[in-house]
Design an enzyme around this catalytic site. Structure first.
Site, PDB file in Angstrom:
ATOM      1  N   TYR A  33       0.826  -1.202   0.000  1.00  0.00           N
ATOM      2  CA  TYR A  33       0.000   0.000   0.000  1.00  0.00           C
ATOM      3  C   TYR A  33       0.856   1.246   0.000  1.00  0.00           C
ATOM      4  CZ  TYR A  33       0.950   0.880   4.969  1.00  0.00           C
ATOM      5  OH  TYR A  33       1.567   1.168   6.161  1.00  0.00           O
ATOM      6  N   GLU A 182      12.191   2.961  14.240  1.00  0.00           N
ATOM      7  CA  GLU A 182      11.247   3.959  13.721  1.00  0.00           C
ATOM      8  C   GLU A 182       9.976   3.899  14.545  1.00  0.00           C
ATOM      9  OE1 GLU A 182       9.837   3.047   9.716  1.00  0.00           O
ATOM     10  OE2 GLU A 182      10.023   0.891  10.108  1.00  0.00           O
TER      11      GLU A 182
HETATM   12  N1  PLP Z   1       7.632   4.057   8.918  1.00  0.00           N
HETATM   13  C1  PLP Z   1       6.478   3.377   8.955  1.00  0.00           C
HETATM   14  C2  PLP Z   1       6.434   2.074   9.674  1.00  0.00           C
HETATM   15  C3  PLP Z   1       5.329   3.881   8.320  1.00  0.00           C
HETATM   16  O1  PLP Z   1       4.178   3.174   8.346  1.00  0.00           O
HETATM   17  C4  PLP Z   1       5.400   5.133   7.667  1.00  0.00           C
HETATM   18  C5  PLP Z   1       4.235   5.716   6.997  1.00  0.00           C
HETATM   19  O2  PLP Z   1       3.147   5.215   7.015  1.00  0.00           O
HETATM   20  C6  PLP Z   1       6.617   5.810   7.663  1.00  0.00           C
HETATM   21  C7  PLP Z   1       7.723   5.246   8.287  1.00  0.00           C
HETATM   22  C8  PLP Z   1       6.761   7.130   6.970  1.00  0.00           C
HETATM   23  O3  PLP Z   1       6.770   6.963   5.583  1.00  0.00           O
HETATM   24  P1  PLP Z   1       6.252   8.080   4.585  1.00  0.00           P
HETATM   25  O4  PLP Z   1       7.031   9.329   4.917  1.00  0.00           O
HETATM   26  O5  PLP Z   1       6.576   7.571   3.245  1.00  0.00           O
HETATM   27  O6  PLP Z   1       4.795   8.253   4.849  1.00  0.00           O
END
Ligand code: PLP
Length: 286
Positions: A33, A182
Site C-alpha cells: 500500500y 522507527e
Molecule cells: N515508517 C512506517 C512504519 C510507516 O508506516 C510510515 C508511513 O506510514 C513511515 C515510516 C513514513 O513513511 P512516509 O514518509 O513515506 O509516509
C-alpha cells in the site's frame, strides 16, 4: 456528498465498496500500500510514493494491475470526486482472489487494486504540531523486512494501540541492540546535543519514508546536517529535540518519551522549522 472509492476498475460508493473474502490481503495480508498526502488539492511527493510502490511490488513478486499513468489518473479522480483539499489518498494492491492456499495463485490471477481518499482537518493537524506529541518505547517485534510497505501491519497496530492506551500518539520501536528503529507508522528523529539531526539509516530495518527523503532535501538546501545512524533510547531521552515524519503527520514534534520530557518539553525549533518549510519544498502534482 457520498465518498467514492475505486475497486478494480470501478468507482463505487465507499460504503458499498468491497472485495472478495478470497482476497489474499484479507486471508494473508498479502498486499502492499501507499498513503499520499493531498495538500491544496495536489498530491504531495507522488513520484516518490509510486516508485516505492513499484519497489514493494518487485520485492514481493506482485504485478501492479494497471500502468503507473493509469494509477496517477485514478488518484486524481479520487481527489476530485471526493473534493479533497487537504487529506490523503490510500491505495492498496493485493495478490488477488484465489482459493485459500499459502502458495501464490496460478499465473494470470488478476491482482486487486483498491484506492480511496479521505479529507483531513488541517487546523487540527497544526494544533497537534503546536502542542507536540508523546511517544512510548516498545520492542520492535516486526519481521525482518519492514522496508517493504506491506499491509502485514499487526505488530504496528498492536504497538500503536499500546501507545494510545498509555496516553501517547506514537510508539517508537526499539531493536534487540537497544536502537530506535522507527515509529509504528512514522520515521523517528532526534536532534542531538551537538545540534545534528539524527535518524536511523534507511536499511532493511525501517521503511524508507518518502517524507524522510524530502526532509533530507530541505536540510541540504538549508545547510542543516543530517546524520544517518542508529540512536539509542538513552540518547533520545537527552536529545535537544525529537520528532516523527510521515505522509500523514509530515513533521510532528515529540515532547515526551516514556513520560520523560524532551528538551524544554515544548516543540523544538528544528522540528517546527522543517514542518513549516515542508510544503514549499515537497513536489506537489495537480
Ligand atoms: N515508517 C512506517 C512504519 C510507516 O508506516 C510510515 C508511513 O506510514 C513511515 C515510516 C513514513 O513513511 P512516509 O514518509 O513515506 O509516509
Amino acid at each position: 456528498m457520498s465518498r467514492i472509492a475505486y475497486v478494480n476498475g470501478r468507482y463505487v460508493r465507499h460504503a458499498e465498496a468491497g472485495v472478495s473474502i478470497d482476497d489474499r490481503a484479507f486471508l494473508f495480508a498479502d498486499g502492499i500500500y501507499e498513503v499520499i498526502e493531498v495538500f491544496g488539492g495536489r498530491l504531495i511527493d507522488e513520484d516518490g510514493h509510486l516508485e516505492r510502490l513499484a519497489r514493494s511490488a518487485r520485492e514481493l513478486r506482485l504485478d501492479l494491475p494497471v500502468a503507473m499513468t493509469a494509477l496517477r489518473r485514478i488518484l486524481r479522480e479520487l481527489v476530485a470526486r471526493n473534493r479533497v483539499a487537504f487529506g490523503h489518498v490510500y491505495l492498496q494492491v493485493t495478490r488477488g482472489a484465489a482459493r485459500r492456499d499459502h502458495v501464490f495463485p496460478k499465473p494470470g490471477t488478476p491482482t486487486t487494486l483498491v484506492a480511496f481518499a479521505h479529507r483531513g482537518d488541517l487546523a487540527a493537524a497544526e494544533a497537534k504540531a503546536r502542542a507536540g506529541i508523546r511517544v512510548v518505547s516498545l520492542p520492535d517485534i516486526r519481521w525482518k523486512r519492514p522496508d517493504i510497505k506491506s499491509t502485514s501491519l499487526l505488530p504496528n497496530v498492536l504497538a500503536k494501540q499500546q501507545a494510545r492506551d498509555a496516553g501517547a500518539y506514537e510508539a517508537w520501536l526499539v531493536d534487540e541492540k537497544g536502537f530506535v528503529t522507527e515509529g509504528a507508522s512514522s520515521n523517528a528523529w532526534i536532534v542531538d546535543g551537538e545540534g545534528a539531526v539524527v535518524t536511523h539509516p534507511a536499511d532493511s530495518a525501517i521503511l524508507s519514508g518518502i517524507t524522510r527523503a524530502t526532509l533530507f532535501r530541505i536540510a541540504a538546501a538549508e545547510g542543516m546536517k543530517i546524520v544517518e545512524r542508529p540512536f539509542t533510547l538513552a540518547e533520545a531521552f537527552i536529545a535537544r529535540e525529537a520528532f516523527i515524519s510521515g505522509a500523514t503527520t509530515i513533521v510532528m514534534p515529540v515532547v515526551a518519551i516514556d513520560g520523560r520530557k524532551i528538551g524544554s518539553g515544548a516543540p523544538g525549533r528544528v522540528a517546527l522549522g522543517l514542518r513549516a518549510a515542508f510544503h514549499d519544498f515537497a513536489p506537489a502534482s495537480a
